[in-house]
Design a protein around this motif. Structure first.
Motif, PDB file in Angstrom:
ATOM      1  N   ALA A 104     -21.978 -62.083 -56.329  1.00  0.00           N
ATOM      2  CA  ALA A 104     -21.044 -61.296 -55.521  1.00  0.00           C
ATOM      3  C   ALA A 104     -21.749 -60.131 -54.845  1.00  0.00           C
ATOM      4  CB  ALA A 104     -19.903 -60.784 -56.396  1.00  0.00           C
ATOM      5  N   ILE A 105     -22.644 -59.484 -55.543  1.00  0.00           N
ATOM      6  CA  ILE A 105     -23.416 -58.380 -54.963  1.00  0.00           C
ATOM      7  C   ILE A 105     -24.304 -58.895 -53.829  1.00  0.00           C
ATOM      8  CG2 ILE A 105     -25.307 -56.757 -55.427  1.00  0.00           C
ATOM      9  CD1 ILE A 105     -24.017 -56.352 -58.215  1.00  0.00           C
ATOM     10  N   ALA A 106     -24.935 -60.054 -54.053  1.00  0.00           N
ATOM     11  CA  ALA A 106     -25.800 -60.626 -53.020  1.00  0.00           C
ATOM     12  C   ALA A 106     -24.993 -60.984 -51.771  1.00  0.00           C
ATOM     13  CB  ALA A 106     -26.505 -61.861 -53.562  1.00  0.00           C
ATOM     14  N   LEU A 107     -23.770 -61.481 -51.946  1.00  0.00           N
ATOM     15  CA  LEU A 107     -22.923 -61.802 -50.791  1.00  0.00           C
ATOM     16  C   LEU A 107     -22.425 -60.543 -50.098  1.00  0.00           C
ATOM     17  CD1 LEU A 107     -20.726 -64.832 -51.848  1.00  0.00           C
ATOM     18  CD2 LEU A 107     -22.388 -64.715 -50.011  1.00  0.00           C
ATOM     19  N   LEU A 133     -30.537 -75.190 -56.565  1.00  0.00           N
ATOM     20  CA  LEU A 133     -29.827 -74.407 -55.563  1.00  0.00           C
ATOM     21  C   LEU A 133     -30.149 -72.915 -55.711  1.00  0.00           C
ATOM     22  CD1 LEU A 133     -27.881 -74.735 -53.231  1.00  0.00           C
ATOM     23  CD2 LEU A 133     -25.996 -74.487 -54.843  1.00  0.00           C
ATOM     24  N   SER A 134     -30.276 -72.486 -56.929  1.00  0.00           N
ATOM     25  CA  SER A 134     -30.631 -71.091 -57.175  1.00  0.00           C
ATOM     26  C   SER A 134     -32.061 -70.801 -56.720  1.00  0.00           C
ATOM     27  CB  SER A 134     -30.467 -70.778 -58.665  1.00  0.00           C
ATOM     28  OG  SER A 134     -30.644 -69.417 -58.902  1.00  0.00           O
ATOM     29  N   ILE A 135     -32.943 -71.757 -56.893  1.00  0.00           N
ATOM     30  CA  ILE A 135     -34.330 -71.588 -56.440  1.00  0.00           C
ATOM     31  C   ILE A 135     -34.384 -71.564 -54.920  1.00  0.00           C
ATOM     32  CG2 ILE A 135     -36.591 -72.720 -56.384  1.00  0.00           C
ATOM     33  CD1 ILE A 135     -36.015 -73.596 -59.303  1.00  0.00           C
ATOM     34  N   VAL A 136     -33.522 -72.332 -54.262  1.00  0.00           N
ATOM     35  CA  VAL A 136     -33.454 -72.308 -52.804  1.00  0.00           C
ATOM     36  C   VAL A 136     -33.083 -70.902 -52.323  1.00  0.00           C
ATOM     37  CG1 VAL A 136     -32.071 -73.119 -50.833  1.00  0.00           C
ATOM     38  CG2 VAL A 136     -33.026 -74.747 -52.453  1.00  0.00           C
ATOM     39  N   HIS A 137     -32.252 -70.214 -53.090  1.00  0.00           N
ATOM     40  CA  HIS A 137     -31.859 -68.853 -52.705  1.00  0.00           C
ATOM     41  C   HIS A 137     -33.025 -67.879 -52.783  1.00  0.00           C
ATOM     42  CE1 HIS A 137     -27.556 -70.097 -53.636  1.00  0.00           C
ATOM     43  NE2 HIS A 137     -27.694 -70.032 -52.338  1.00  0.00           N
ATOM     44  N   VAL A 138     -34.005 -68.155 -53.625  1.00  0.00           N
ATOM     45  CA  VAL A 138     -35.201 -67.308 -53.672  1.00  0.00           C
ATOM     46  C   VAL A 138     -35.995 -67.492 -52.389  1.00  0.00           C
ATOM     47  CG1 VAL A 138     -37.381 -66.888 -54.869  1.00  0.00           C
ATOM     48  CG2 VAL A 138     -35.317 -67.349 -56.190  1.00  0.00           C
ATOM     49  N   GLY A 198     -37.098 -57.230 -50.467  1.00  0.00           N
ATOM     50  CA  GLY A 198     -37.716 -57.280 -51.791  1.00  0.00           C
ATOM     51  C   GLY A 198     -36.689 -57.186 -52.902  1.00  0.00           C
ATOM     52  N   VAL A 199     -35.681 -56.335 -52.714  1.00  0.00           N
ATOM     53  CA  VAL A 199     -34.607 -56.218 -53.695  1.00  0.00           C
ATOM     54  C   VAL A 199     -33.804 -57.509 -53.747  1.00  0.00           C
ATOM     55  CG1 VAL A 199     -32.458 -55.005 -54.230  1.00  0.00           C
ATOM     56  CG2 VAL A 199     -34.472 -53.706 -53.542  1.00  0.00           C
ATOM     57  N   SER A 200     -33.502 -58.094 -52.589  1.00  0.00           N
ATOM     58  CA  SER A 200     -32.744 -59.351 -52.549  1.00  0.00           C
ATOM     59  C   SER A 200     -33.510 -60.466 -53.253  1.00  0.00           C
ATOM     60  CB  SER A 200     -32.464 -59.764 -51.107  1.00  0.00           C
ATOM     61  OG  SER A 200     -31.581 -58.868 -50.503  1.00  0.00           O
ATOM     62  N   LYS A 201     -34.796 -60.542 -52.996  1.00  0.00           N
ATOM     63  CA  LYS A 201     -35.616 -61.570 -53.650  1.00  0.00           C
ATOM     64  C   LYS A 201     -35.628 -61.351 -55.163  1.00  0.00           C
ATOM     65  CE  LYS A 201     -38.853 -63.909 -51.604  1.00  0.00           C
ATOM     66  NZ  LYS A 201     -39.191 -64.869 -50.947  1.00  0.00           N
ATOM     67  N   GLY A 202     -35.671 -60.080 -55.581  1.00  0.00           N
ATOM     68  CA  GLY A 202     -35.635 -59.758 -57.006  1.00  0.00           C
ATOM     69  C   GLY A 202     -34.322 -60.164 -57.644  1.00  0.00           C
ATOM     70  N   VAL A 203     -33.221 -59.975 -56.920  1.00  0.00           N
ATOM     71  CA  VAL A 203     -31.902 -60.379 -57.424  1.00  0.00           C
ATOM     72  C   VAL A 203     -31.847 -61.889 -57.602  1.00  0.00           C
ATOM     73  CG1 VAL A 203     -29.460 -60.554 -56.774  1.00  0.00           C
ATOM     74  CG2 VAL A 203     -30.653 -58.382 -56.521  1.00  0.00           C
ATOM     75  N   PHE A 204     -32.415 -62.623 -56.648  1.00  0.00           N
ATOM     76  CA  PHE A 204     -32.386 -64.082 -56.740  1.00  0.00           C
ATOM     77  C   PHE A 204     -33.305 -64.598 -57.846  1.00  0.00           C
ATOM     78  CE2 PHE A 204     -31.127 -63.584 -52.141  1.00  0.00           C
ATOM     79  CZ  PHE A 204     -29.778 -63.783 -52.408  1.00  0.00           C
TER      80      PHE A 204
END
Length: 184
Positions: free
Chosen positions: A178-181, A91-96, A18-24
């Motif tokens: 960078a945080i997500a990676l 590409l950013s939407i793909v990350h979501v 959930g946090v990762s999805k929020g970051v994206f």
């Protein structure tokens, strides 16, 4: 005891997703903000001009952004960064949707950093010209033109705001990526 540790780990996994999805999602929102900033800056600067009469109605002084190559560079740099941000949105939407995409995130970090350098160069160069337009330089015998061309100077000064805001947003985007990676 081991069962409680396993239960603790599984309860953290949905929170982490959930946090990762929020970051994206924040990444997508910040890209929209940067698009608006760079587009508004390019339009404001690109449509700036002012004409003043001199003695008679037939002789006029005109100030345009295209009179100064630095301001032209500012418009081109903001336009390029805006186009990149628009192209990077899918590409950013793909990350979501697929938060595990690692290589595309690296590509975004690389190009975000390049676009940050470009928008910083354009905004910094334009800021130097705007400063000279407002203050002049007595040693170089450059007069301040903003006393005569006040509307022109207000527009070019205002166009810097969106560009500097886009710089801050691009720095945030790089940190977010960078945080997500690092969480992988």
């Amino acid at each position: 005891m081991e069962g409680s540790e396993e239960h603790g780990e599984t309860s953290k996994a949905p929170l982490s997703r959930g946090v990762s999805k929020g970051v994206f999602i924040l990444d997508v929102i910040l890209r929209f903000v940067a698009i608006i900033g760079t587009l508004a800056s390019a339009i404001a600067m690109g449509t700036t001009n002012q004409t003043l009469p001199f003695f008679t109605q037939f002789i006029r002084f005109k100030a345009q952004y295209s009179d100064l190559p630095t301001l032209t560079f500012f418009v081109v740099a903001n336009s390029i960064v805006c186009a990149y941000l628009i192209l990077s949105l899918p590409l950013s939407i793909v990350h979501v949707i697929r938060s595990r995409a690692k290589y595309s995130r690296l590509i975004l970090i690389f190009f975000d950093a390049a676009m940050l350098a470009l928008v910083t160069a354009g905004a910094s160069a334009a800021a130097a010209i705007v400063y000279l337009a407002h203050k002049g330089n007595a040693r170089a015998n450059w007069l301040a033109i903003c006393q005569q061309f006040d509307s022109f100077c207000e527009r070019i000064s205002g166009s810097l705001i969106g560009s500097f805001a886009a710089m801050v947003v691009l720095v945030l985007l790089i940190f977010l990526s960078a945080i997500a990676l690092a969480r992988r």
